[in-house]
Motif scaffolding. Structure first.
Motif, short mmCIF file in Angstrom:
data_model
loop_
_atom_site.label_atom_id
_atom_site.label_comp_id
_atom_site.label_asym_id
_atom_site.label_seq_id
_atom_site.Cartn_x
_atom_site.Cartn_y
_atom_site.Cartn_z
N UNK A 68 54.05 65.90 49.36
CA UNK A 68 53.83 66.21 50.76
C UNK A 68 55.02 65.76 51.59
N UNK A 69 55.53 64.56 51.32
CA UNK A 69 56.69 64.05 52.04
C UNK A 69 57.93 64.90 51.77
N UNK A 70 58.07 65.32 50.51
CA UNK A 70 59.20 66.18 50.14
C UNK A 70 59.12 67.50 50.89
N UNK A 125 57.56 68.12 53.70
CA UNK A 125 57.81 67.89 55.12
C UNK A 125 59.31 67.80 55.39
N UNK A 126 60.03 67.16 54.47
CA UNK A 126 61.49 67.03 54.62
C UNK A 126 62.16 68.40 54.52
N UNK A 127 61.70 69.23 53.55
CA UNK A 127 62.28 70.57 53.36
C UNK A 127 62.03 71.45 54.59
N UNK A 128 60.84 71.38 55.14
CA UNK A 128 60.55 72.19 56.32
C UNK A 128 61.33 71.70 57.53
N UNK A 129 61.60 70.40 57.60
CA UNK A 129 62.40 69.87 58.69
C UNK A 129 63.80 70.47 58.65
N UNK A 130 64.36 70.57 57.42
CA UNK A 130 65.69 71.17 57.25
C UNK A 130 65.67 72.65 57.61
N UNK A 131 64.59 73.36 57.18
CA UNK A 131 64.46 74.78 57.49
C UNK A 131 64.36 75.02 58.99
N UNK A 132 63.59 74.17 59.68
CA UNK A 132 63.42 74.34 61.13
C UNK A 132 64.75 74.12 61.86
#
Length: 528
Positions: A419-421, A423-430
């Motif tokens: 889940x943390x991973x 969240x980190x990937x979506x943060x980069x995508x955003x």
């Protein structure tokens, strides 16, 4: 018996926020009503200047008359005499006339009241302080008070009800023989059975029964017992009752405080009515006003204004205050400094501050009563074996249970990692999506929400699966919770004092008194 913890109310999740804020001085305008020696000194000054000697004489003689059938201790006799002197004040608690005292917190309230008087006597040696138990004898809800519970049984009395419960005469004594079966072999069972038989004799009123029991338990401490169902006392509050009938004053003068408390805390404990009085006949019924006449609700009785004021003048004993008017009655007839009550009581007292000001009546210090919990050593051992703390049982225990079920769970650890991973990937995508059209960024956010929700669903399913797999642990946790909270509520609100007195007798009362905290409101946990 050994005290193992004292938890401040501020640390207990289930204590109402209003009570916590009051104790922490976070409600503007009530700072002088909290417990402190400075506030008591001010309260002594206010009450000494407002309570006339004539009222003291009436009060002393009324209590003396009401207790004339009882053998009073030397301390009670001394207190009755001291009541006549202007350097004497009361600390009061009140309660309904529950069968055989009802839940055990009844005893705790009285003991804290007695101990508070001792504390004040030590700090203000030039004054006298007398503990008073105010009997709510005029309540009419018999179903609320006609029973009590022990660990093994439920006891109930059946009588004709509808009027002031204190006037009900005892005819049904079947519960006494059942009680005798449960306690006849207990160490102090004989004492308990004698108490019950003495108080609940055929022909005694419920008022007489509670007077008998309370006097037997607390007379040596000097406790005075006062029944508000008294013409002599109600003569003193006729002007207030008249104003209530004519001007609906309590409702009008508590409006601002009720709105303030409602806005801040969502609701108030008791909503004032236009007229906060009952009429006592063979039943106790609310008084209402239809714009022209005064109606006794559910009765074929009505009065014109002139008639009801004449009735009040000649028969004040027929007028009975409701829960909100009772504090006004109490503070009018007593040289009282402080009221000790449960959380609900404190919450409705707070509604009345402005009304007291309008009446030029000193508003007392309010003291949320202590709570006590008695646990068997065996239960405490089980709690410690599961690496739990007693405090945990007074927080969100569902969360505590879930955390215990999923403690060191490898699947949960893996889910949290992924889940943390994610969240980190979506943060980069955003961050990257800011470089293109907004529609793509919206798609990324929507997809993030959808995928993150799936982790929440998986955690819920994992918890459900682990509860099935660890059913034995779950059952142990649930049983422990019920050991601490019988019937899923605080022990003191379920068990009668007989549960503890049966094993320890008067030493239990002495222990409770010793451990009771005066200056603060706490939950006291005791190993037995």
């Amino acid at each position: 018996m050994k005290t193992i913890n004292k938890i401040a109310f501020s640390e207990i999740g289930s204590i109402p926020k209003l009570v916590k804020d009051f104790l922490n001085h976070d409600i503007q305008g009530f700072e002088a009503q909290t417990f402190s020696l400075e506030n008591f000194a001010q309260q002594i000054h206010l009450k000494q200047n407002s309570f006339i000697v004539e009222k003291r004489e009436i009060l002393s003689e009324t209590i003396k008359s009401q207790l004339s059938d009882f053998k009073l201790s030397s301390k009670q006799t001394e207190n009755l005499e001291n009541l006549k002197h202007k350097n004497t004040f009361t600390i009061t608690t009140g309660h309904q006339l529950n069968l055989f005292s009802g839940p055990v917190f009844f005893v705790y309230k009285i003991l804290q009241t007695i101990k508070t008087c001792t504390y004040l006597q030590q700090n203000f040696p030039d004054f006298n302080f007398i503990p008073v138990y105010w009997m709510a004898s005029e309540d009419h809800d018999f179903a609320e008070i006609n029973h009590f519970k022990t660990e093994n049984n439920y006891y109930e009395i059946n009588e004709k009800s509808g009027s002031a419960v204190g006037r009900i005469q005892i005819n049904d004594t079947f519960f006494i023989s059942e009680f005798e079966k449960e306690f006849k072999d207990s160490i102090f069972g004989t004492e308990l059975i004698l108490m019950l038989k003495e108080a609940y004799k055929n022909g005694n009123t419920l008022t007489k029964a509670i007077q008998t029991l309370v006097n037997r338990l607390f007379s040596d401490f000097g406790l005075l017992i006062l029944d508000g169902d008294s013409k002599a006392l109600k003569d003193q509050i006729k002007d207030v009752f008249k104003d209530e009938l004519e001007n609906f004053s309590l409702h009008k003068n508590s409006k601002d405080k009720v709105e303030f408390l409602t806005d801040k805390y969502g609701k108030v404990q008791v909503n004032p009515r236009e007229i906060n009085l009952f009429y006592l006949s063979e039943t106790r019924d609310r008084i209402d006003f239809d714009g022209e006449n005064y109606i006794v609700v559910d009765k074929n009785i009505q009065f014109t204004k002139e008639e009801i004021l004449n009735e009040l003048e000649n028969y004040p004993e027929k007028f009975s205050p409701n829960a909100l008017m009772r504090p006004v009655y109490q503070e009018t007839v007593l040289p009282n400094l402080a009221y000790i009550g449960g959380n609900a009581e404190i919450m409705y007292w707070l509604e009345l501050k402005d009304y007291f000001t309008q009446l030029n009546l000193p508003f007392p210090i309010l003291i949320p009563r202590n709570s006590m919990l008695f646990l068997k050593e065996k239960t405490i051992g089980k709690i410690e074996k599961l690496n739990l703390k007693l405090d945990d049982f007074f927080q969100n225990f569902t969360k505590i249970t879930n955390d215990k079920i999923l403690d060191n769970n490898e699947i949960l650890h893996l889910l949290n990692q992924k889940e943390n991973l994610l969240a980190k990937q979506f943060s980069e995508l955003k961050n990257a999506a800011e470089n293109t059209d907004q529609s793509f960024g919206n798609l990324v956010k929507a997809e993030e929400t959808r995928q993150m929700k799936s982790f929440g669903r998986m955690k819920k399913r994992l918890l459900r699966a682990e509860k099935i797999k660890q059913n034995e642990l779950l059952e142990r946790l649930e049983n422990l919770f019920l050991d601490v909270h019988p019937s899923k509520t605080w022990q003191e609100r379920i068990y009668n004092f007989s549960v503890f007195f049966a094993d320890f007798g008067y030493s239990w009362i002495e222990f409770c008194m010793e451990e009771m905290v005066v200056e603060d409101s706490k939950l006291i946990i005791v190993a037995i």
